[in-house]
Design a protein around this motif. Structure first.
Motif, PDB file in Angstrom:
ATOM      1  N   ASN A  40       0.858  -1.185   0.000  1.00 54.75           N
ATOM      2  CA  ASN A  40       0.000   0.000   0.000  1.00 54.75           C
ATOM      3  C   ASN A  40       0.893   1.233   0.000  1.00 54.75           C
ATOM      4  O   ASN A  40       1.669   1.433   0.931  1.00 54.75           O
ATOM      5  N   LEU A  41       0.790   2.052  -1.047  1.00 60.75           N
ATOM      6  CA  LEU A  41       1.550   3.296  -1.136  1.00 60.75           C
ATOM      7  C   LEU A  41       0.565   4.452  -1.236  1.00 60.75           C
ATOM      8  O   LEU A  41      -0.123   4.604  -2.249  1.00 60.75           O
ATOM      9  N   ILE A  42       0.471   5.244  -0.176  1.00 57.26           N
ATOM     10  CA  ILE A  42      -0.423   6.397  -0.164  1.00 57.26           C
ATOM     11  C   ILE A  42       0.436   7.654  -0.131  1.00 57.26           C
ATOM     12  O   ILE A  42       1.155   7.892   0.850  1.00 57.26           O
ATOM     13  N   VAL A  43       0.409   8.421  -1.204  1.00 54.56           N
ATOM     14  CA  VAL A  43       1.179   9.665  -1.307  1.00 54.56           C
ATOM     15  C   VAL A  43       0.167  10.780  -1.538  1.00 54.56           C
ATOM     16  O   VAL A  43      -0.378  10.923  -2.635  1.00 54.56           O
ATOM     17  N   GLN A  44      -0.103  11.556  -0.498  1.00 50.25           N
ATOM     18  CA  GLN A  44      -1.199  12.526  -0.550  1.00 50.25           C
ATOM     19  C   GLN A  44      -0.805  13.826   0.142  1.00 50.25           C
ATOM     20  O   GLN A  44      -0.214  13.808   1.220  1.00 50.25           O
ATOM     21  N   LYS A  45      -1.155  14.930  -0.456  1.00 52.13           N
ATOM     22  CA  LYS A  45      -0.824  16.233   0.104  1.00 52.13           C
ATOM     23  C   LYS A  45      -1.683  16.564   1.318  1.00 52.13           C
ATOM     24  O   LYS A  45      -2.804  16.087   1.455  1.00 52.13           O
ATOM     25  N   GLU A  46      -1.098  17.394   2.191  1.00 49.86           N
ATOM     26  CA  GLU A  46      -1.798  18.044   3.307  1.00 49.86           C
ATOM     27  C   GLU A  46      -2.376  17.073   4.331  1.00 49.86           C
ATOM     28  O   GLU A  46      -3.393  17.345   4.955  1.00 49.86           O
ATOM     29  N   LEU A  47      -1.722  15.931   4.521  1.00 51.44           N
ATOM     30  CA  LEU A  47      -2.085  15.067   5.644  1.00 51.44           C
ATOM     31  C   LEU A  47      -1.362  15.560   6.889  1.00 51.44           C
ATOM     32  O   LEU A  47      -0.242  16.060   6.810  1.00 51.44           O
ATOM     33  N   HIS A  48      -1.983  15.414   8.046  1.00 52.39           N
ATOM     34  CA  HIS A  48      -1.327  15.794   9.297  1.00 52.39           C
ATOM     35  C   HIS A  48      -0.272  14.745   9.630  1.00 52.39           C
ATOM     36  O   HIS A  48      -0.546  13.539   9.603  1.00 52.39           O
ATOM     37  N   GLU A  49       0.938  15.202   9.941  1.00 49.88           N
ATOM     38  CA  GLU A  49       2.026  14.256  10.194  1.00 49.88           C
ATOM     39  C   GLU A  49       1.729  13.323  11.361  1.00 49.88           C
ATOM     40  O   GLU A  49       2.237  12.207  11.425  1.00 49.88           O
ATOM     41  N   GLY A  50       0.880  13.761  12.276  1.00 53.18           N
ATOM     42  CA  GLY A  50       0.571  12.942  13.439  1.00 53.18           C
ATOM     43  C   GLY A  50      -0.259  11.708  13.142  1.00 53.18           C
ATOM     44  O   GLY A  50      -0.340  10.802  13.978  1.00 53.18           O
ATOM     45  N   VAL A  51      -0.891  11.663  11.958  1.00 54.61           N
ATOM     46  CA  VAL A  51      -1.753  10.519  11.644  1.00 54.61           C
ATOM     47  C   VAL A  51      -1.112   9.558  10.643  1.00 54.61           C
ATOM     48  O   VAL A  51      -1.712   8.536  10.306  1.00 54.61           O
ATOM     49  N   ALA A  64       9.463  18.067  -0.585  1.00 52.49           N
ATOM     50  CA  ALA A  64       9.745  16.659  -0.305  1.00 52.49           C
ATOM     51  C   ALA A  64       8.475  15.964   0.170  1.00 52.49           C
ATOM     52  O   ALA A  64       7.415  16.587   0.317  1.00 52.49           O
ATOM     53  N   TRP A  65       8.610  14.662   0.392  1.00 52.00           N
ATOM     54  CA  TRP A  65       7.521  13.841   0.920  1.00 52.00           C
ATOM     55  C   TRP A  65       8.034  13.119   2.159  1.00 52.00           C
ATOM     56  O   TRP A  65       9.071  12.464   2.116  1.00 52.00           O
ATOM     57  N   LYS A  66       7.289  13.262   3.251  1.00 50.13           N
ATOM     58  CA  LYS A  66       7.687  12.673   4.529  1.00 50.13           C
ATOM     59  C   LYS A  66       6.607  11.709   4.989  1.00 50.13           C
ATOM     60  O   LYS A  66       5.417  12.020   4.894  1.00 50.13           O
ATOM     61  N   GLY A  67       7.033  10.537   5.489  1.00 52.40           N
ATOM     62  CA  GLY A  67       5.997   9.591   5.872  1.00 52.40           C
ATOM     63  C   GLY A  67       6.451   8.488   6.790  1.00 52.40           C
ATOM     64  O   GLY A  67       7.592   8.459   7.261  1.00 52.40           O
ATOM     65  N   SER A  68       5.509   7.566   7.035  1.00 53.94           N
ATOM     66  CA  SER A  68       5.724   6.422   7.918  1.00 53.94           C
ATOM     67  C   SER A  68       5.398   5.136   7.180  1.00 53.94           C
ATOM     68  O   SER A  68       4.534   5.111   6.298  1.00 53.94           O
ATOM     69  N   GLY A  69       6.078   4.078   7.574  1.00 51.84           N
ATOM     70  CA  GLY A  69       5.808   2.761   7.013  1.00 51.84           C
ATOM     71  C   GLY A  69       5.536   1.761   8.114  1.00 51.84           C
ATOM     72  O   GLY A  69       6.114   1.842   9.197  1.00 51.84           O
ATOM     73  N   ARG A  70       4.645   0.817   7.841  1.00 43.17           N
ATOM     74  CA  ARG A  70       4.357  -0.270   8.770  1.00 43.17           C
ATOM     75  C   ARG A  70       4.444  -1.588   8.010  1.00 43.17           C
ATOM     76  O   ARG A  70       3.939  -1.705   6.891  1.00 43.17           O
ATOM     77  N   GLY A  71       5.081  -2.573   8.638  1.00 47.24           N
ATOM     78  CA  GLY A  71       5.394  -3.797   7.926  1.00 47.24           C
ATOM     79  C   GLY A  71       4.574  -4.997   8.335  1.00 47.24           C
ATOM     80  O   GLY A  71       3.657  -4.913   9.151  1.00 47.24           O
ATOM     81  N   VAL A  72       4.933  -6.124   7.744  1.00 49.24           N
ATOM     82  CA  VAL A  72       4.326  -7.420   8.046  1.00 49.24           C
ATOM     83  C   VAL A  72       5.430  -8.355   8.517  1.00 49.24           C
ATOM     84  O   VAL A  72       6.619  -8.071   8.365  1.00 49.24           O
ATOM     85  N   GLU A  73       5.030  -9.481   9.066  1.00 49.84           N
ATOM     86  CA  GLU A  73       5.950 -10.361   9.778  1.00 49.84           C
ATOM     87  C   GLU A  73       7.151 -10.793   8.943  1.00 49.84           C
ATOM     88  O   GLU A  73       8.278 -10.830   9.426  1.00 49.84           O
TER      89      GLU A  73
END
Length: 268
Positions: free
Chosen positions: A8-19, A49-58
């Protein structure tokens, strides 16, 4: 997001960094794929730039994957984290290359992961009850102790497709305790993110018996909105339609209504 890729790759403007991390966890929990959620930002030099978080699987180490992306492309401005959760910043000029490379690496690693070679085959209700009880004794999982993987194979009676959430629900034909005959019961399996895959089977062995498009329109939805949010019910038209799943087994006994496994593989 794309149903064609196992990320899942979500690249979207104006998201709050906290979420960003919350959203990444949500999508990973929903369909069992690793997730990156990035939003636009401006770094110290004034560059976009684009700043974000990733969550993985086992079966994947996200930090190792980002290290490989950086080694092969040099597209990461910064990154950090650990196997299951990471943070990353990518310059705007590199975002498309980043998306392409990380998709390539994730899918290659999933294709060569060990889960397909290490699983238990279960064929009866009693076997599933036994493994469910064993799982309860082994918990908690994580930190190197992954959930058991089992292979389940059934004749499918009915398939329900949910277009808004893009998942499929299968109703199965179940062997009785003696194993000498088959009966219908309420055993369901939910395949999150598997709508397009299930539609192939629907078109081959099933016939559409119901959809709620007109009801949605009557309730004020446009034709386009109704098509995007519709529910369809398919009934089997052939004598048998066997589907085989490899799934991770959680704590609950999965002989009842609607177990929601992480489906790793579906074949039919």
């Amino acid at each position: 997001m794309s149903d064609k890729h196992k990320i899942n790759l979500i690249v979207q403007k104006e998201l709050h960094e906290g979420v960003l991390g919350i959203l990444a966890s949500h999508y990973t929990n929903q369909n069992g794929y690793p997730t990156f959620v990035l939003t636009d930002c401006t770094i110290e030099s004034g560059q976009k730039a684009w700043k974000g978080s990733g969550r993985g699987v086992e079966e994947l180490n996200l930090y190792d994957i980002l290290s490989q992306v950086q080694d092969e492309t040099g597209t990461l401005y910064t990154f950090g984290g650990h196997a299951g959760a990471v943070g990353v910043t990518v310059l705007d000029e590199n975002i498309e290359q980043f998306k392409s490379k990380i998709t390539e690496i994730v899918e290659d690693r999933l294709a060569h992961s060990s889960y397909a070679k290490n699983y238990i085959q279960l064929t009866t209700i009693e076997q599933r009850k036994e493994i469910a009880e064993a799982v309860k004794e082994l918990k908690p999982f994580g930190n190197g102790l992954r959930l058991p993987i089992v292979e389940l194979s059934y004749n499918v009676k009915e398939i329900n497709l949910y277009y808004k959430s893009k998942h499929a629900k299968f109703l199965h034909k179940e062997p009785d305790k003696s194993g000498t005959k088959t009966i219908w019961n309420n055993f369901e399996l939910w395949n999150y993110g598997g709508l397009e895959e299930a539609k192939i089977l629907c078109n081959r062995d099933f016939v559409l018996s119901f959809d709620n498009v007109q009801k949605l329109i009557n309730n004020g939805k446009t034709e386009s909105e109704a098509q995007q949010q519709k529910y369809e019910k398919y009934i089997r038209k052939t004598k048998e339609s066997r589907v085989t799943y490899k799934v991770e087994v959680g704590y609950s006994d999965f002989c009842g209504m609607g177990p929601r496994f992480n489906v790793l593989e579906v074949t039919f």
